[in-house]
Design a protein around this motif. Sequence first.
Motif, PDB file in Angstrom:
ATOM      1  N   GLY A  48       3.443  58.727  68.409  1.00  0.00           N
ATOM      2  CA  GLY A  48       3.866  58.058  69.644  1.00  0.00           C
ATOM      3  C   GLY A  48       5.377  58.047  69.812  1.00  0.00           C
ATOM      4  N   LEU A  49       6.077  57.851  68.721  1.00  0.00           N
ATOM      5  CA  LEU A  49       7.540  57.752  68.800  1.00  0.00           C
ATOM      6  C   LEU A  49       8.217  59.115  68.705  1.00  0.00           C
ATOM      7  N   LYS A  50       7.482  60.119  68.233  1.00  0.00           N
ATOM      8  CA  LYS A  50       8.041  61.457  67.958  1.00  0.00           C
ATOM      9  C   LYS A  50       9.208  61.342  66.979  1.00  0.00           C
ATOM     10  N   LEU A  51       8.972  60.567  65.928  1.00  0.00           N
ATOM     11  CA  LEU A  51       9.991  60.379  64.892  1.00  0.00           C
ATOM     12  C   LEU A  51       9.386  60.681  63.525  1.00  0.00           C
ATOM     13  N   ASN A  52      10.237  61.128  62.621  1.00  0.00           N
ATOM     14  CA  ASN A  52       9.785  61.407  61.258  1.00  0.00           C
ATOM     15  C   ASN A  52      10.310  60.439  60.224  1.00  0.00           C
ATOM     16  N   LEU A  53      11.477  59.852  60.510  1.00  0.00           N
ATOM     17  CA  LEU A  53      12.115  58.986  59.513  1.00  0.00           C
ATOM     18  C   LEU A  53      12.287  57.577  60.061  1.00  0.00           C
ATOM     19  N   PHE A  54      11.422  56.679  59.671  1.00  0.00           N
ATOM     20  CA  PHE A  54      11.545  55.295  60.146  1.00  0.00           C
ATOM     21  C   PHE A  54      10.760  54.374  59.222  1.00  0.00           C
ATOM     22  N   ASN A  55      11.009  53.082  59.364  1.00  0.00           N
ATOM     23  CA  ASN A  55      10.097  52.128  58.743  1.00  0.00           C
ATOM     24  C   ASN A  55       9.727  51.063  59.750  1.00  0.00           C
ATOM     25  N   PHE A  56       8.626  50.358  59.486  1.00  0.00           N
ATOM     26  CA  PHE A  56       8.269  49.250  60.370  1.00  0.00           C
ATOM     27  C   PHE A  56       7.862  48.049  59.539  1.00  0.00           C
ATOM     28  N   ASP A  57       8.164  46.862  60.100  1.00  0.00           N
ATOM     29  CA  ASP A  57       7.872  45.600  59.419  1.00  0.00           C
ATOM     30  C   ASP A  57       6.555  45.046  59.948  1.00  0.00           C
ATOM     31  N   VAL A  58       5.691  44.671  59.016  1.00  0.00           N
ATOM     32  CA  VAL A  58       4.379  44.136  59.389  1.00  0.00           C
ATOM     33  C   VAL A  58       4.191  42.781  58.723  1.00  0.00           C
ATOM     34  N   ILE A  59       3.658  41.819  59.478  1.00  0.00           N
ATOM     35  CA  ILE A  59       3.287  40.540  58.864  1.00  0.00           C
ATOM     36  C   ILE A  59       1.787  40.321  59.036  1.00  0.00           C
ATOM     37  N   ARG A  60       1.212  39.543  58.100  1.00  0.00           N
ATOM     38  CA  ARG A  60      -0.216  39.236  58.192  1.00  0.00           C
ATOM     39  C   ARG A  60      -0.339  37.809  58.732  1.00  0.00           C
ATOM     40  N   ASP A  61      -0.985  37.678  59.869  1.00  0.00           N
ATOM     41  CA  ASP A  61      -1.131  36.386  60.528  1.00  0.00           C
ATOM     42  C   ASP A  61      -1.901  35.420  59.618  1.00  0.00           C
ATOM     43  N   ALA A  62      -1.239  34.317  59.234  1.00  0.00           N
ATOM     44  CA  ALA A  62      -1.862  33.384  58.279  1.00  0.00           C
ATOM     45  C   ALA A  62      -3.102  32.694  58.862  1.00  0.00           C
ATOM     46  N   ARG A  63      -3.176  32.625  60.211  1.00  0.00           N
ATOM     47  CA  ARG A  63      -4.339  31.968  60.839  1.00  0.00           C
ATOM     48  C   ARG A  63      -5.564  32.861  60.808  1.00  0.00           C
ATOM     49  N   ILE A  64      -5.320  34.183  60.944  1.00  0.00           N
ATOM     50  CA  ILE A  64      -6.425  35.159  60.986  1.00  0.00           C
ATOM     51  C   ILE A  64      -6.092  36.178  59.900  1.00  0.00           C
ATOM     52  N   GLY A  65      -6.742  36.039  58.760  1.00  0.00           N
ATOM     53  CA  GLY A  65      -6.339  36.825  57.585  1.00  0.00           C
ATOM     54  C   GLY A  65      -6.300  38.331  57.753  1.00  0.00           C
ATOM     55  N   ASN A  66      -7.092  38.875  58.689  1.00  0.00           N
ATOM     56  CA  ASN A  66      -7.138  40.342  58.791  1.00  0.00           C
ATOM     57  C   ASN A  66      -6.438  40.856  60.045  1.00  0.00           C
ATOM     58  N   ARG A  67      -5.517  40.025  60.578  1.00  0.00           N
ATOM     59  CA  ARG A  67      -4.758  40.492  61.748  1.00  0.00           C
ATOM     60  C   ARG A  67      -3.313  40.778  61.328  1.00  0.00           C
ATOM     61  N   TYR A  68      -2.851  41.979  61.671  1.00  0.00           N
ATOM     62  CA  TYR A  68      -1.502  42.402  61.301  1.00  0.00           C
ATOM     63  C   TYR A  68      -0.646  42.576  62.554  1.00  0.00           C
ATOM     64  N   LEU A  69       0.614  42.120  62.439  1.00  0.00           N
ATOM     65  CA  LEU A  69       1.518  42.219  63.585  1.00  0.00           C
ATOM     66  C   LEU A  69       2.753  43.031  63.214  1.00  0.00           C
ATOM     67  N   VAL A  70       3.065  44.011  64.048  1.00  0.00           N
ATOM     68  CA  VAL A  70       4.283  44.803  63.831  1.00  0.00           C
ATOM     69  C   VAL A  70       5.401  44.066  64.551  1.00  0.00           C
ATOM     70  N   ILE A  71       6.496  43.757  63.833  1.00  0.00           N
ATOM     71  CA  ILE A  71       7.566  42.969  64.460  1.00  0.00           C
ATOM     72  C   ILE A  71       8.887  43.723  64.604  1.00  0.00           C
ATOM     73  N   ASP A  72       9.013  44.861  63.943  1.00  0.00           N
ATOM     74  CA  ASP A  72      10.301  45.570  63.980  1.00  0.00           C
ATOM     75  C   ASP A  72      10.085  47.016  63.547  1.00  0.00           C
ATOM     76  N   ILE A  73      10.819  47.935  64.166  1.00  0.00           N
ATOM     77  CA  ILE A  73      10.796  49.348  63.737  1.00  0.00           C
ATOM     78  C   ILE A  73      12.246  49.796  63.606  1.00  0.00           C
ATOM     79  N   ASN A  74      12.576  50.439  62.497  1.00  0.00           N
ATOM     80  CA  ASN A  74      13.962  50.854  62.235  1.00  0.00           C
ATOM     81  C   ASN A  74      14.054  52.351  62.009  1.00  0.00           C
ATOM     82  N   TYR A  75      15.062  52.972  62.631  1.00  0.00           N
ATOM     83  CA  TYR A  75      15.262  54.395  62.383  1.00  0.00           C
ATOM     84  C   TYR A  75      16.021  54.598  61.068  1.00  0.00           C
ATOM     85  N   PHE A  76      15.641  55.601  60.311  1.00  0.00           N
ATOM     86  CA  PHE A  76      16.299  56.001  59.049  1.00  0.00           C
ATOM     87  C   PHE A  76      16.716  54.767  58.235  1.00  0.00           C
ATOM     88  N   PRO A  77      15.749  54.029  57.717  1.00  0.00           N
ATOM     89  CA  PRO A  77      16.057  52.798  56.985  1.00  0.00           C
ATOM     90  C   PRO A  77      16.617  53.090  55.592  1.00  0.00           C
TER      91      PRO A  77
END
Length: 359
Positions: free
Chosen positions: A261-290
């Motif tokens: 989707g981003l057409k990028l090869n070098l990046f990272n993304f931050d994911v948190i696990r929602d404490a209310r719903i144990g199997n729900r993951y939220l992406v909160i940040d994406i960084n180029y060339f981390p």
Amino acid sequence: MADDRRGVVGYALLPKKQQSFIQDSLLSLCKSKGVDLVKIDQERRLTDQGPFDCVLHKLDGEHWRKQLEEFQTQNPNSTIIDSPASIERLHNRISMLQVVSELKIESETDTFGIPKQIVIYDKETLFDQQSWEFLKYPVVAKPLIADGSAKSHKMALVFNHEGLNKLKPPIVLQEFVNHGGVIFKVYVVGEFVKCVKRKSLPDVSEEKLESLEGSLSFSQVSNLTSDERNDDKYYKLMDLEDTVLPPQSFITDIARGLRRGLKLNLFNFDVIRDARIGNRYLVIDINYFPGYAKMPGYETALTDFFCGLVRKSRSEEKEKDGIDKRQLVCNCDVEVRKIAINTCCNDGEEQEKPPILQV
Ligand SMILES: Nc1ncnc2c1ncn2[C@@H]1O[C@H](COP(=O)(O)OP(=O)(O)OP(=O)(O)O)[C@@H](O)[C@H]1O
Ligand SMILES: O=P(O)(O)O[C@H]1[C@H](OP(=O)(O)O)[C@@H](OP(=O)(O)O)[C@@H](O)[C@@H](O)[C@@H]1OP(=O)(O)O
Ligand SMILES: [Mg+2]
Ligand SMILES: [Mg+2]
């Protein structure tokens, strides 16, 4: 490498990034695999340097963008990692996460998304709570622009109305989601995906929220110094060791979807696990060339990636060479036929598009 010429990857990075990324361990592993990493002289024209099979960069600005365009036109077989237009999308915290919302991934057990959020451009809208009443306190206020400047990393955890006073739009207000104080950083290097755990902000309970005043400023909480990382007490406090990683195949599917989707090869993304719903993951940040050097086994992942790029650039070269030769034969044919039947014909000359790394 099959080709007896050595592969060359040119890099153009800011001094801090160069220092952390270009380590002897990486240089020597690349070298042993037939690839040299060469520093690009930012004072000289890029087209006067090289040849490079690949240009690796994390620099902004119109001047640099022009240099890359010019280089790509003159060196259609070289690959630029990554395209400035694709990187640009990560410089805005709204467009950055839009791609996550557009992703479709099948999973029977887990779900993913982004936290509720709104962009605020002026103070008037900020204090008009009707415009963002669908958000609940606490919220994280993040600068809209994520251009890598120290300012773009300055955040505030806002507990109530009073805490809005210190905020300076344009900002993104994002609902703070309790996640057990641990964040998952997913590093992507082409096809390679690696998920690690890091320190995050602690949970805020409903009771605690009532007693908290205004807001709390913070910056880059997940970027630990090596001292902090080696501190056992710290690890125990944050429960890092006890935290279970998200399912690898689910994370890999998200990573591959984002890469496409981003057409990028070098990046990272931050994911948190929602404490209310144990199997729900939220992406909160994406960084180029981390900061890849912090990723275990970074040398191998990056070396494999560079070798793949060099191989690709060489095979395209060969293919093009083949096409040129075939075209020569074909054009001769045309010439013969031209004379024979005396008609005008298209010699098949086409504007060649610069190659984009297939993702
Ligand atoms: N919506 C949220 N819910 C809970 N915690 C959050 C949320 N958004 C951010 N955080 C916390 O704040 C930290 C910083 O936020 P974010 O990652 O967006 O900032 P950044 O400056 O872009 O970080 P980086 O250094 O990774 O580029 C996160 O690592 C996480 O600990
Ligand atoms: O400082 P490091 O090298 O570790 O890398 C950090 C990187 O800084 P740098 O590009 O200036 O180096 C940051 O980039 P900018 O947003 O500031 O552009 C951002 O990507 C962080 O998330 C990286 O940390 P990580 O997410 O990997 O922990
Ligand atoms: Mg982050
Ligand atoms: Mg970031």
